[in-house]
Design a protein around this motif. Structure first.
Motif, PDB file in Angstrom:
ATOM      1  N   ALA A 168       0.811  -1.218   0.000  1.00 20.43           N
ATOM      2  CA  ALA A 168       0.000   0.000   0.000  1.00 20.43           C
ATOM      3  C   ALA A 168       0.844   1.268   0.000  1.00 20.43           C
ATOM      4  N   VAL A 169       2.092   1.184   0.494  1.00 18.39           N
ATOM      5  CA  VAL A 169       2.960   2.372   0.521  1.00 18.39           C
ATOM      6  C   VAL A 169       4.122   2.244  -0.462  1.00 18.39           C
ATOM      7  N   GLY A 170       4.041   1.259  -1.355  1.00 14.99           N
ATOM      8  CA  GLY A 170       5.048   1.121  -2.398  1.00 14.99           C
ATOM      9  C   GLY A 170       6.276   0.325  -2.018  1.00 14.99           C
ATOM     10  N   ASP A 171       6.251  -0.341  -0.854  1.00 12.57           N
ATOM     11  CA  ASP A 171       7.375  -1.195  -0.461  1.00 12.57           C
ATOM     12  C   ASP A 171       7.188  -2.610  -1.011  1.00 12.57           C
ATOM     13  N   VAL A 172       8.289  -3.316  -1.157  1.00 10.74           N
ATOM     14  CA  VAL A 172       8.259  -4.717  -1.593  1.00 10.74           C
ATOM     15  C   VAL A 172       8.615  -5.584  -0.395  1.00 10.74           C
ATOM     16  N   LEU A 173       7.674  -6.400   0.060  1.00 10.93           N
ATOM     17  CA  LEU A 173       7.871  -7.203   1.268  1.00 10.93           C
ATOM     18  C   LEU A 173       7.150  -8.542   1.116  1.00 10.93           C
ATOM     19  N   PRO A 174       7.710  -9.464   0.313  1.00  9.94           N
ATOM     20  CA  PRO A 174       7.072 -10.774   0.139  1.00  9.94           C
ATOM     21  C   PRO A 174       7.011 -11.551   1.447  1.00  9.94           C
ATOM     22  N   ARG A 175       5.980 -12.355   1.590  1.00 12.62           N
ATOM     23  CA  ARG A 175       5.813 -13.142   2.810  1.00 12.62           C
ATOM     24  C   ARG A 175       6.949 -14.123   3.031  1.00 12.62           C
ATOM     25  N   SER A 176       7.395 -14.766   1.972  1.00 14.67           N
ATOM     26  CA  SER A 176       8.490 -15.726   2.127  1.00 14.67           C
ATOM     27  C   SER A 176       9.772 -15.032   2.570  1.00 14.67           C
ATOM     28  N   THR A 177       9.952 -13.791   2.122  1.00 18.64           N
ATOM     29  CA  THR A 177      11.140 -13.035   2.529  1.00 18.64           C
ATOM     30  C   THR A 177      11.085 -12.688   4.010  1.00 18.64           C
ATOM     31  N   ILE A 178       9.883 -12.333   4.502  1.00 16.05           N
ATOM     32  CA  ILE A 178       9.728 -12.052   5.932  1.00 16.05           C
ATOM     33  C   ILE A 178      10.097 -13.292   6.746  1.00 16.05           C
ATOM     34  N   ALA A 179       9.564 -14.444   6.320  1.00 11.55           N
ATOM     35  CA  ALA A 179       9.837 -15.683   7.051  1.00 11.55           C
ATOM     36  C   ALA A 179      11.327 -15.995   7.083  1.00 11.55           C
ATOM     37  N   ASN A 180      11.992 -15.820   5.939  1.00 13.08           N
ATOM     38  CA  ASN A 180      13.436 -16.075   5.894  1.00 13.08           C
ATOM     39  C   ASN A 180      14.198 -15.105   6.787  1.00 13.08           C
ATOM     40  N   MET A 181      13.816 -13.826   6.766  1.00 13.61           N
ATOM     41  CA  MET A 181      14.499 -12.817   7.575  1.00 13.61           C
ATOM     42  C   MET A 181      14.402 -13.142   9.065  1.00 13.61           C
ATOM     43  N   LEU A 182      13.202 -13.523   9.517  1.00 12.57           N
ATOM     44  CA  LEU A 182      13.004 -13.781  10.943  1.00 12.57           C
ATOM     45  C   LEU A 182      13.611 -15.104  11.387  1.00 12.57           C
ATOM     46  N   GLY A 183      14.052 -15.927  10.433  1.00 16.20           N
ATOM     47  CA  GLY A 183      14.667 -17.201  10.777  1.00 16.20           C
ATOM     48  C   GLY A 183      16.178 -17.195  10.671  1.00 16.20           C
ATOM     49  N   ARG A 184      16.771 -16.043  10.302  1.00 18.85           N
ATOM     50  CA  ARG A 184      18.220 -15.976  10.123  1.00 18.85           C
ATOM     51  C   ARG A 184      18.917 -15.524  11.397  1.00 18.85           C
ATOM     52  N   THR A 185      20.242 -15.506  11.351  1.00 20.23           N
ATOM     53  CA  THR A 185      21.035 -15.037  12.492  1.00 20.23           C
ATOM     54  C   THR A 185      21.884 -13.834  12.112  1.00 20.23           C
ATOM     55  N   SER A 186      21.645 -13.250  10.939  1.00 22.58           N
ATOM     56  CA  SER A 186      22.368 -12.056  10.514  1.00 22.58           C
ATOM     57  C   SER A 186      21.369 -10.947  10.230  1.00 22.58           C
ATOM     58  N   VAL A 187      21.845  -9.703  10.281  1.00 21.37           N
ATOM     59  CA  VAL A 187      20.940  -8.570  10.092  1.00 21.37           C
ATOM     60  C   VAL A 187      20.451  -8.523   8.646  1.00 21.37           C
ATOM     61  N   PRO A 188      19.196  -8.106   8.420  1.00 18.26           N
ATOM     62  CA  PRO A 188      18.656  -8.054   7.062  1.00 18.26           C
ATOM     63  C   PRO A 188      19.186  -6.854   6.292  1.00 18.26           C
TER      64      PRO A 188
END
Length: 336
Positions: free
Chosen positions: A43-63
């Motif tokens: 809605a605000v023009g950002d790109v934030l796929p659901r699979s990317t969110i899941a991968n980000m929250l499961g990593r141990t390094s900063v996004p």
């Protein structure tokens, strides 16, 4: 939207692992699902796929910076809060560790107290000292206890920093990524062991053709597995535009080179069924073999490049080019 009073302070993070943990707390505080976060970002023009969110929250390094900004904005953070998150991320990306928000105040308080003791200035609420005279009784031990405490905390911080640096180095250096086998009903990304890329259609097309793309990008449709018996599986798809379907071989073709395709279930018979076979000891990956031909699925011409199409091919000599991992994704990414 983040519930007031529940949003975490990113400045409390001392390591990348703590930073990711605070991002998970932020997501929980927002009360939003991955689907809702993706919609708010769109809605605000950002790109934030659901699979990317899941991968980000499961990593141990900063996004990545742009991914972090899109995520915290979708969670309901304002400009000042976003800058706080980005500032901490930058520190961790450069140095691997940082002092938490509570450390600075404690250190300042300790410095002031010790300065007061050294100068003789009485701190607030200190009991009156007795008149000067020969010391009696055992010497005070508070400063020694403080020294031991600081030393102990310092050792813990150094140990945590060592672990953090090890995790960051391990994450940045290439190496074998663990593989996962098929599990009934679990939503997965299907990753090529050879290329490290994941299977996906292209957004905005209706051909159903399947390519390999970077796994941290949006992959569609959502894949899950349904057992048919005798080690045969159906790859079920849930497309955000076209709904539920099945992966199969184009028009049930039997020739090597025939394309892999997502389509409505039930139109291609056994060309929509696959043997999924582990390879190697220990397992290096899993072959996906169409039941109607016994060939193997892999990237066209064994390519390891993004956007290579997935086809059925002969199994001899393909080795890692036709091995896959069924990497689980968070449960609420299912169905797009």
């Amino acid at each position: 939207m983040v519930v007031e009073g529940r949003a975490p302070d990113p400045r409390e993070a001392r390591s990348a692992a703590e930073f990711i943990a605070l991002l998970r707390v932020l997501k929980d505080a927002s009360g939003l699902t991955f689907r809702e976060l993706t919609m708010r970002a769109d809605a605000v023009g950002d790109v934030l796929p659901r699979s990317t969110i899941a991968n980000m929250l499961g990593r141990t390094s900063v996004p990545r910076e742009e991914l972090l900004a899109a995520f915290v904005r979708a969670c309901g953070c304002g400009p000042t809060e976003i800058e706080d998150w980005l500032g901490v991320r930058k520190e961790l990306a450069v140095h691997g560790q940082r002092a938490g928000a509570g450390d600075a105040g404690e250190d300042e308080a300790g410095t002031e107290e010790e300065a007061g003791e050294a100068s003789g200035a009485p701190p607030a609420l200190r009991s009156p000292e007795p008149a000067a005279g020969p010391p009696t009784g055992p010497p005070p031990v508070r400063r020694r206890a403080r020294t031991f405490l600081v030393a102990g905390v310092s050792l813990l911080v150094l140990a945590a920093a060592a672990v953090t640096v090890a995790l960051l180095v391990r994450d940045e250096q290439p190496g074998p990524v663990p593989v996962a086998g098929p599990v009934a009903g679990r939503t997965v990304q299907i990753r090529s062991v050879h290329s490290g890329l994941c299977l996906s259609e292209k957004r905005g097309t209706d051909s159903g053709r399947i390519y390999q793309v970077p796994c941290d990008e949006e992959t569609i449709p959502a894949f899950s597995l349904r057992p048919l018996g005798d080690d045969v599986w159906r790859i079920v798809t849930d497309h955000p535009d076209f709904g539920v379907g099945c992966t199969g071989i184009w028009d049930g073709m039997r020739e090597a080179g025939a394309l892999m395709q997502d389509q409505e279930c039930g139109k291609r018979g056994s060309a929509e069924a696959f043997w999924i076979e582990p390879q190697g000891h220990p397992v290096k990956g899993y072959r996906i073999r169409p039941a109607h031909t016994h060939l193997c699925v892999g990237a066209k011409a064994g390519s390891s490049k993004r956007d290579a199409e997935m086809v059925q091919m002969g199994c001899d000599g393909v080795d890692l080019g036709s091995l896959f991992s069924f990497d689980p994704v968070a449960s609420d990414t299912a169905g797009g």
